[in-house]
Write a protein that holds these residues in place. Structure first.
Motif, PDB file in Angstrom:
ATOM      1  N   LEU A 167      10.967  -1.118   1.614  1.00  0.00           N
ATOM      2  CA  LEU A 167      10.866   0.330   1.471  1.00  0.00           C
ATOM      3  C   LEU A 167       9.419   0.747   1.713  1.00  0.00           C
ATOM      4  O   LEU A 167       8.513   0.297   1.006  1.00  0.00           O
ATOM      5  CB  LEU A 167      11.312   0.763   0.073  1.00  0.00           C
ATOM      6  CG  LEU A 167      11.139   2.240  -0.269  1.00  0.00           C
ATOM      7  CD1 LEU A 167      11.947   3.121   0.675  1.00  0.00           C
ATOM      8  CD2 LEU A 167      11.519   2.503  -1.720  1.00  0.00           C
ATOM      9  N   VAL A 168       9.220   1.605   2.709  1.00  0.00           N
ATOM     10  CA  VAL A 168       7.872   2.080   3.048  1.00  0.00           C
ATOM     11  C   VAL A 168       7.614   3.370   2.282  1.00  0.00           C
ATOM     12  O   VAL A 168       8.378   4.333   2.389  1.00  0.00           O
ATOM     13  CB  VAL A 168       7.735   2.319   4.566  1.00  0.00           C
ATOM     14  CG1 VAL A 168       6.322   2.809   4.898  1.00  0.00           C
ATOM     15  CG2 VAL A 168       8.040   1.038   5.327  1.00  0.00           C
ATOM     16  N   LEU A 169       6.534   3.391   1.513  1.00  0.00           N
ATOM     17  CA  LEU A 169       6.150   4.567   0.731  1.00  0.00           C
ATOM     18  C   LEU A 169       4.735   4.979   1.096  1.00  0.00           C
ATOM     19  O   LEU A 169       3.867   4.124   1.316  1.00  0.00           O
ATOM     20  CB  LEU A 169       6.224   4.278  -0.772  1.00  0.00           C
ATOM     21  CG  LEU A 169       7.606   4.015  -1.380  1.00  0.00           C
ATOM     22  CD1 LEU A 169       7.464   3.661  -2.858  1.00  0.00           C
ATOM     23  CD2 LEU A 169       8.513   5.219  -1.198  1.00  0.00           C
ATOM     24  N   ASP A 170       4.527   6.277   1.139  1.00  0.00           N
ATOM     25  CA  ASP A 170       3.196   6.832   1.372  1.00  0.00           C
ATOM     26  C   ASP A 170       2.454   6.835   0.031  1.00  0.00           C
ATOM     27  O   ASP A 170       2.864   7.510  -0.912  1.00  0.00           O
ATOM     28  CB  ASP A 170       3.329   8.247   1.926  1.00  0.00           C
ATOM     29  CG  ASP A 170       1.993   8.871   2.289  1.00  0.00           C
ATOM     30  OD1 ASP A 170       0.948   8.387   1.789  1.00  0.00           O
ATOM     31  OD2 ASP A 170       1.981   9.849   3.050  1.00  0.00           O
ATOM     32  N   ALA A 171       1.371   6.064  -0.051  1.00  0.00           N
ATOM     33  CA  ALA A 171       0.657   5.933  -1.326  1.00  0.00           C
ATOM     34  C   ALA A 171       0.050   7.243  -1.791  1.00  0.00           C
ATOM     35  O   ALA A 171      -0.233   7.413  -2.983  1.00  0.00           O
ATOM     36  CB  ALA A 171      -0.439   4.870  -1.206  1.00  0.00           C
ATOM     37  N   THR A 172      -0.145   8.189  -0.867  1.00  0.00           N
ATOM     38  CA  THR A 172      -0.771   9.452  -1.262  1.00  0.00           C
ATOM     39  C   THR A 172       0.218  10.421  -1.908  1.00  0.00           C
ATOM     40  O   THR A 172      -0.187  11.449  -2.440  1.00  0.00           O
ATOM     41  CB  THR A 172      -1.404  10.141  -0.039  1.00  0.00           C
ATOM     42  OG1 THR A 172      -0.376  10.453   0.918  1.00  0.00           O
ATOM     43  CG2 THR A 172      -2.434   9.236   0.613  1.00  0.00           C
ATOM     44  N   THR A 173       1.533  10.122  -1.865  1.00  0.00           N
ATOM     45  CA  THR A 173       2.513  11.037  -2.452  1.00  0.00           C
ATOM     46  C   THR A 173       2.633  10.880  -3.956  1.00  0.00           C
ATOM     47  O   THR A 173       3.239  11.729  -4.620  1.00  0.00           O
ATOM     48  CB  THR A 173       3.897  10.828  -1.818  1.00  0.00           C
ATOM     49  OG1 THR A 173       4.322   9.473  -2.049  1.00  0.00           O
ATOM     50  CG2 THR A 173       3.852  11.095  -0.328  1.00  0.00           C
ATOM     51  N   GLY A 174       2.099   9.797  -4.507  1.00  0.00           N
ATOM     52  CA  GLY A 174       2.096   9.632  -5.958  1.00  0.00           C
ATOM     53  C   GLY A 174       3.493   9.532  -6.552  1.00  0.00           C
ATOM     54  O   GLY A 174       4.357   8.813  -6.064  1.00  0.00           O
ATOM     55  N   GLN A 175       3.712  10.290  -7.609  1.00  0.00           N
ATOM     56  CA  GLN A 175       4.957  10.197  -8.348  1.00  0.00           C
ATOM     57  C   GLN A 175       6.166  10.621  -7.506  1.00  0.00           C
ATOM     58  O   GLN A 175       7.284  10.206  -7.785  1.00  0.00           O
ATOM     59  CB  GLN A 175       4.878  11.066  -9.606  1.00  0.00           C
ATOM     60  CG  GLN A 175       3.835  10.589 -10.607  1.00  0.00           C
ATOM     61  CD  GLN A 175       4.143   9.193 -11.154  1.00  0.00           C
ATOM     62  OE1 GLN A 175       5.258   8.909 -11.545  1.00  0.00           O
ATOM     63  NE2 GLN A 175       3.141   8.329 -11.152  1.00  0.00           N
ATOM     64  N   ASN A 176       5.962  11.435  -6.495  1.00  0.00           N
ATOM     65  CA  ASN A 176       7.080  11.820  -5.639  1.00  0.00           C
ATOM     66  C   ASN A 176       7.649  10.609  -4.908  1.00  0.00           C
ATOM     67  O   ASN A 176       8.844  10.556  -4.612  1.00  0.00           O
ATOM     68  CB  ASN A 176       6.633  12.874  -4.624  1.00  0.00           C
ATOM     69  CG  ASN A 176       7.797  13.408  -3.810  1.00  0.00           C
ATOM     70  OD1 ASN A 176       8.809  13.788  -4.368  1.00  0.00           O
ATOM     71  ND2 ASN A 176       7.653  13.418  -2.503  1.00  0.00           N
ATOM     72  N   GLY A 177       6.796   9.642  -4.639  1.00  0.00           N
ATOM     73  CA  GLY A 177       7.273   8.417  -4.007  1.00  0.00           C
ATOM     74  C   GLY A 177       8.227   7.647  -4.904  1.00  0.00           C
ATOM     75  O   GLY A 177       9.128   6.955  -4.422  1.00  0.00           O
ATOM     76  N   LEU A 178       8.064   7.774  -6.206  1.00  0.00           N
ATOM     77  CA  LEU A 178       8.961   7.087  -7.133  1.00  0.00           C
ATOM     78  C   LEU A 178      10.364   7.681  -7.074  1.00  0.00           C
ATOM     79  O   LEU A 178      11.359   6.972  -7.211  1.00  0.00           O
ATOM     80  CB  LEU A 178       8.410   7.175  -8.556  1.00  0.00           C
ATOM     81  CG  LEU A 178       7.029   6.546  -8.776  1.00  0.00           C
ATOM     82  CD1 LEU A 178       6.646   6.634 -10.241  1.00  0.00           C
ATOM     83  CD2 LEU A 178       7.019   5.104  -8.313  1.00  0.00           C
TER      84      LEU A 178
END
Length: 404
Positions: free
Chosen positions: A326-337
């Motif tokens: 799963l690729v997540l953008d680290a800058t999105t913060g809690q929205n990535g969770l």
């Protein structure tokens, strides 16, 4: 009596005849006299069109030649095609990717930019002479701001308070060692962090890459191909993202740079079919790894998420699915969770790839996402360069956050 009747009839006939002669004479007088036929018209030749420079001058008599008397130039033979045809466009030069060991050297320099938000801020707070409740609240705020998460923050603060109380005196080096140990405990996991590329079977290892639009999923798939090729693996790429324009072209370009074959289909085609063909091609070529780039889809679209599950099921008809990254953008913060939770419900996530984990990101997201999914962060993207994807090393990560 009969003679009288005969005389009357004769009289009537004579009267009619005389009347006809009178009317006929009148009509002849009213008609115009017939014209005499005119003589045959004289036909004259129209003047010739003036030539350039002659204006309206009367053309002069000139000698003329027949077509046989005119010397025509010899017809030129058509040029024969050159024996040396234009060279075909050269195939792109296959690059030699940088080894993964060399990439870790840059990890600390890249991540050090974010230490002001987490590591350096914590060290500054813990170095105060008196650690009262207000100070510990600031420690909590620093961790929460860095996207560590509520539960991990509370655990870390409790352990720090206890160890600082027992430690008594706190030199900068002691504080740094203390903080390093506690952060490593937060990030630690028993799950293996290496991407599984050897399943011990006759079929290649199959890795499916999923994620929301805009996280850098296709780019990450291409960069991962470079990592695997650098480690001596043969790779087949499956361009199953058929909904985003030029996604297949982008992935194919990444593959050509390292000599990896890309299996693709028409734009808007069936992603599951392309994923199926990619695995089939990987088996035929005896490849080590098949990387499948899926379409980036919004986690709020139930139909699209169901389609992702279909891709997974179709792939497993050819070979077992070894990894779902799963690729997540680290800058999105809690929205990535939030995104991570929904994807985990559709497919069995086995690892996380954090992209854009540079100066704009907050390092605490590593802790939060691992706690949320119970799966390890396996790869991190450090920048825009082709070799800016590296295996995640917890110790190097923590050292970069808190500095020397």
């Amino acid at each position: 009596m009969e003679i009288v009747i005969l005389a009357v009839v004769i009289a009537v006939v004579l009267v009619g005849a005389v009347s006809g002669l009178v009317i006929g004479g009148r009509r002849k007088k009213q008609l115009p006299p017939a014209e005499r036929p005119s003589a045959a018209p004289t036909i004259t030749t129209p003047p010739a069109e003036p030539r350039v420079g002659d204006e309206a001058e009367t053309p002069r008599d000139e000698s003329r030649r027949t077509i046989e008397e005119v010397d025509l130039p010899a017809a030129e033979a058509p040029e024969a095609p050159s024996a040396e045809a234009e060279p075909a466009p050269a195939a792109p030069e296959v690059e030699v990717p940088e080894p993964t060991e060399g990439r870790l050297v840059r990890l600390r320099a890249r991540l050090a930019r974010s230490q002001n938000a987490l590591g350096k801020g914590l060290l500054t707070l813990l170095s105060r002479e008196h650690l009262d409740e207000d100070t510990w609240e600031e420690v909590e705020d620093t961790l929460l701001t860095a996207d560590v998460g509520v539960a991990p923050t509370q655990e870390l603060v409790e352990r720090l308070r206890e160890r600082v109380r027992v430690l008594g005196t706190r030199t900068p080096q002691e504080l740094r060692t203390l903080l390093r140990e506690e952060l490593l405990k937060l990030i630690a996991t028993d799950a293996p962090r290496a991407v599984k590329t050897d399943n011990g079977l006759e079929t290649p290892a199959v890795v499916m890459v999923v994620g929301v639009n805009g996280t850098g999923k296709t780019t990450t798939t291409g960069k991962l191909a470079r990592v695997l090729v650098a480690d001596g693996k043969s790779v087949v790429l499956g361009a199953a993202d058929t909904f985003r324009a030029a996604a297949a072209d982008q992935l194919q370009t990444w593959g050509e740079r390292v000599g990896a074959r890309t299996v693709r289909g028409p734009e808007g085609g069936d992603p599951a079919s392309i994923a199926f063909d990619a695995v089939k091609e990987g088996i035929a070529e005896h490849a080590d790894v098949v990387l499948i780039d899926t379409a980036g889809r919004l986690h709020t679209k139930a139909g699209l998420m169901d389609e992702l599950g279909k891709v997974k099921r179709v792939v497993e008809k050819q070979a077992p699915l070894d990894e779902v990254l799963l690729v997540l953008d680290a800058t999105t913060g809690q929205n990535g969770l939030v995104q991570a939770r929904v994807f985990a419900e559709v497919v069995n996530i086995t690892g996380i790839v954090l992209t854009k984990l540079d100066g704009t990101a907050k390092g605490g997201i590593v802790v939060a996402v691992q706690r949320e999914l119970g799966v390890p962060v396996k790869l991190i993207g450090l920048g825009e360069g082709p070799d800016d994807l590296a295996p995640f090393d917890p110790e190097a990560f923590v050292d970069a956050l808190i500095g020397d």
